[in-house]
Design a protein around this motif. Structure first.
Motif, PDB file in Angstrom:
ATOM      1  N   ALA A  14       0.838  -1.204   0.000  1.00 14.87           N
ATOM      2  CA  ALA A  14       0.000   0.000   0.000  1.00 14.87           C
ATOM      3  C   ALA A  14       0.875   1.257   0.000  1.00 14.87           C
ATOM      4  CB  ALA A  14      -0.935   0.000   1.205  1.00 14.87           C
ATOM      5  N   PHE A  34       2.560   1.786  -3.354  1.00 16.88           N
ATOM      6  CA  PHE A  34       1.604   2.297  -4.341  1.00 16.88           C
ATOM      7  C   PHE A  34       1.378   3.797  -4.138  1.00 16.88           C
ATOM      8  CE2 PHE A  34      -2.800   3.069  -5.741  1.00 16.88           C
ATOM      9  CZ  PHE A  34      -2.692   2.656  -7.058  1.00 16.88           C
ATOM     10  N   ILE A  35       1.173   4.192  -2.875  1.00 18.39           N
ATOM     11  CA  ILE A  35       0.955   5.606  -2.567  1.00 18.39           C
ATOM     12  C   ILE A  35       2.185   6.438  -2.946  1.00 18.39           C
ATOM     13  CG2 ILE A  35       0.647   7.252  -0.660  1.00 18.39           C
ATOM     14  CD1 ILE A  35      -1.888   5.878  -0.958  1.00 18.39           C
ATOM     15  N   LEU A  77       4.476   5.760  -5.179  1.00 18.43           N
ATOM     16  CA  LEU A  77       4.668   5.787  -6.624  1.00 18.43           C
ATOM     17  C   LEU A  77       3.655   6.695  -7.309  1.00 18.43           C
ATOM     18  CD1 LEU A  77       6.762   4.229  -8.233  1.00 18.43           C
ATOM     19  CD2 LEU A  77       4.995   2.571  -8.822  1.00 18.43           C
TER      20      LEU A  77
END
Lengths: 297, 294
Positions: free
Chosen positions: A25, A28-29, A31
């Motif tokens: 998570a 992802f945040i 990136l």
């Protein structure tokens, strides 16, 4: 409360699963959200602070900033008045077609910004319904500031109403009715009873409405005509500079908009925390109401 | 139960019927506020939108059909739909993951991450567009490492998908998060006590409870992606038939003074957004019913 620790053990995952999920998570945040944000400021400062400040001192940048501020200063209050009126009508009364009205209020959210711009061109443009009349009276809406304001009002139309309707529905009418019974008139009731109750929701809606009003690109792009120094808002100015390969200048103006976004997020979080705390304080009060609720349950 | 009590007021549904009859007599301002709402809604939204629909009627069916079915326009539908669908799907998976992590686990910086999720709502789309392009272009921060490997993420349909993922992320997180917060741990405990594994508990107990919210978030992200313009045009490359999205087709027609063609394509998009709006409303009603039934 004492069984909370046992609950934790029963209903959570193995530590390695937890760590993996948190890791994915956060990656992802990082990136998709952190990196683009960092890129804006890095690119803006690529040639040093002097180039950055010089880019912002350009007269065209200045006029774009002014137009953006003016647009938001007109669009946000208009939608604020509408939002309060709509929420009052929808939350405080029962009438036919209420669900449909709520759907119509949401409509601008799902209309593409480009279509939003186009509808005003069809209304007020030179080929449009009112175009000849406007031309005869020497008035200009499309490719001028009024068109930009209209398009901005359209795309930010539901923001404040959407925040207030559920909030006022949850609060019910009891306090207002008490005020009326005690002799207050409608305006007094609104200013002294309703407004203090909805203030956090109101601020929240205004903040989000303002961010979108200052940042709108698609709808404004269609109606603006891109006249430099006259009908260029900040996002449109970013586009022009970027397309002219003036990367540092484009990112410099963009960095101001990114700062606006960050300030918006900070205010939004603060409002949420304060609202939560007030809710908790209210829940912990021991007034008569919870008694009634308990009986009802 | 806890949620009801913390509101401190009766459920909105309960407040609706019984006291409403009385409240209409007592609370003033109904005519004023509803009248103003209708007037403002008509002036800003309804009349301009109907202008679009009426304008499309004046085209006549053959011209309308020709405008919305030319190969270049159809190619743009395919890209807009396909990219929006993939982006919404990615958002559903990662949005669920982010919501889960934010609700269930503790880790340093959690509040910052929670606040940051709304960045795509707050950051102007044009800024997102140029920033993603700067990252992914051949000479960009990320692009310079991927390009030698033969992976191109900018100036082609991949770029469109990435921009749409950015735009749609908050929708799924923010619709799933409150439902996960309200989810009762007792049900999970019961499942565990009855011998379910953690994975079975997730697929059989937790997932059915959050499925309506997840689907709502997916539909919202999809609807937003279909209409998105600002963030996409910088990174897409905008090659006709390949990486040109439908909103850009409308702009292109407008720039050539083809108002009729622009209107026709816009009506197609408008009909689609209205349909999606109704679908989302139905999904939300389903979700309310679900959480009310529990």
């Amino acid at each position: 409360m004492s069984d909370l620790s046992t609950r934790r053990v029963l209903t959570t995952e193995a530590p390695w699963v937890r760590a993996t999920l948190i890791g994915i998570a956060l990656a992802f945040i990082a990136l998709f959200l952190v990196l683009p944000l960092a890129a804006v400021f890095t690119e803006a400062l690529r040639k040093g602070l002097d180039a950055y400040i010089a880019a912002l001192k350009e007269p065209e940048a200045g006029s774009a900033i002014r137009l953006t501020l003016v647009t938001a200063a007109i669009a946000v209050p208009l939608n604020l008045i509408f939002g309060v009126a709509a929420a009052w009508a929808i939350a405080k009364y029962e009438f036919r077609g209420k669900a449909f009205l709520t759907t119509l209020i949401d409509l601008p959210f799902s209309v593409s910004p480009v279509v939003a711009g186009l509808i005003y061109v069809l209304m007020f443009g030179s080929q449009g319904w009112l175009g000849p009349w406007l031309a005869a009276h020497d008035m200009k809406i499309i490719f001028a500031v009024p068109g930009i304001v209209l398009a901005t009002v359209f795309v930010t139309f539901p923001f404040i109403a959407r925040e207030l309707i559920p909030l006022m529905q949850a609060q019910g009418n009891d306090e207002e009715q008490a005020a009326i019974v005690l002799g207050a008139n409608g305006w007094q009731t609104f200013w002294r009873v309703t407004l203090p109750n909805i203030k956090w929701g109101l601020i929240y809606g205004v903040i989000l409405c303002n961010a979108r009003a200052m940042g709108e690109f698609g709808a404004v792009s269609v109606v603006s005509g891109h006249i430099r120094g006259q009908t260029n808002t900040m996002p449109l100015h970013v586009e022009i500079l970027y397309n002219e390969y003036q990367s540092v200048a484009a990112f410099a103006v963009a960095s101001l908009l990114a700062l606006l976004a960050l300030v918006t997020l900070v205010i939004k979080s603060v409002v949420e925390w304060r609202h939560e705390r007030e809710m908790k304080a209210v829940a912990e009060l021991p007034p008569e109401r919870p008694q009634i609720l308990k009986e009802a349950l | 139960m806890a949620a009801t009590a913390s509101l401190g007021v009766p459920m909105p549904g309960a407040a609706g019927h019984a006291p409403a009859g009385g409240s209409r007599k007592v609370l003033p301002g109904f005519n004023l506020t509803l009248g103003y709402t209708m007037l403002y809604l008509s002036l800003i939204v309804l009349i301009p939108l109907s202008a679009l629909v009426f304008k499309s009627f004046t085209l006549g069916w053959p011209a309308f059909w020709a405008a919305i079915s030319s190969p270049r326009v159809v190619a743009s539908y395919r890209l807009t739909f396909g990219a929006s669908f993939i982006a919404a799907l990615v958002n559903a998976v990662f949005g669920l993951l982010v919501a889960w992590v934010l609700v269930r686990y503790r880790f340093p910086g959690k509040k910052i991450v929670d606040a940051l999720v709304d960045l795509p709502f707050a950051l102007p789309t044009a800024v997102a567009g140029i920033s993603l392009t700067a990252l992914l272009a051949g000479n960009g921060w990320i692009g310079q490492y991927l390009e030698p490997l033969g992976i191109k993420l900018a100036f082609n349909p991949n770029g469109v998908v990435i921009a749409l993922i950015f735009i749609g992320l908050p929708f799924v997180v923010r619709t799933v998060q409150p439902v996960l917060e309200d989810n009762e741990l007792e049900l999970e405990e019961a499942a565990m006590c009855l011998g379910a594994t953690r994975w079975q508990t997730f697929t059989k107990v937790i997932f059915p409870a959050i499925a309506p919210a997840l689907l709502t978030g997916f539909a919202m992200a999809f609807a937003r992606a279909i209409g998105e313009y600002g963030s996409v045009i910088f990174i897409a490359g905008n090659v006709p038939m390949v990486s040109e999205i439908t909103p850009l087709v409308i702009i292109g027609k407008l720039e050539q003074y083809d108002y009729a063609g622009a209107t026709a394509v816009a009506v197609v998009m408008l009909a689609l957004s209205f349909t999606l709006l109704l679908v989302i409303n139905a999904l939300q009603a389903w979700q309310r019913q679900r959480s009310g039934a529990q």
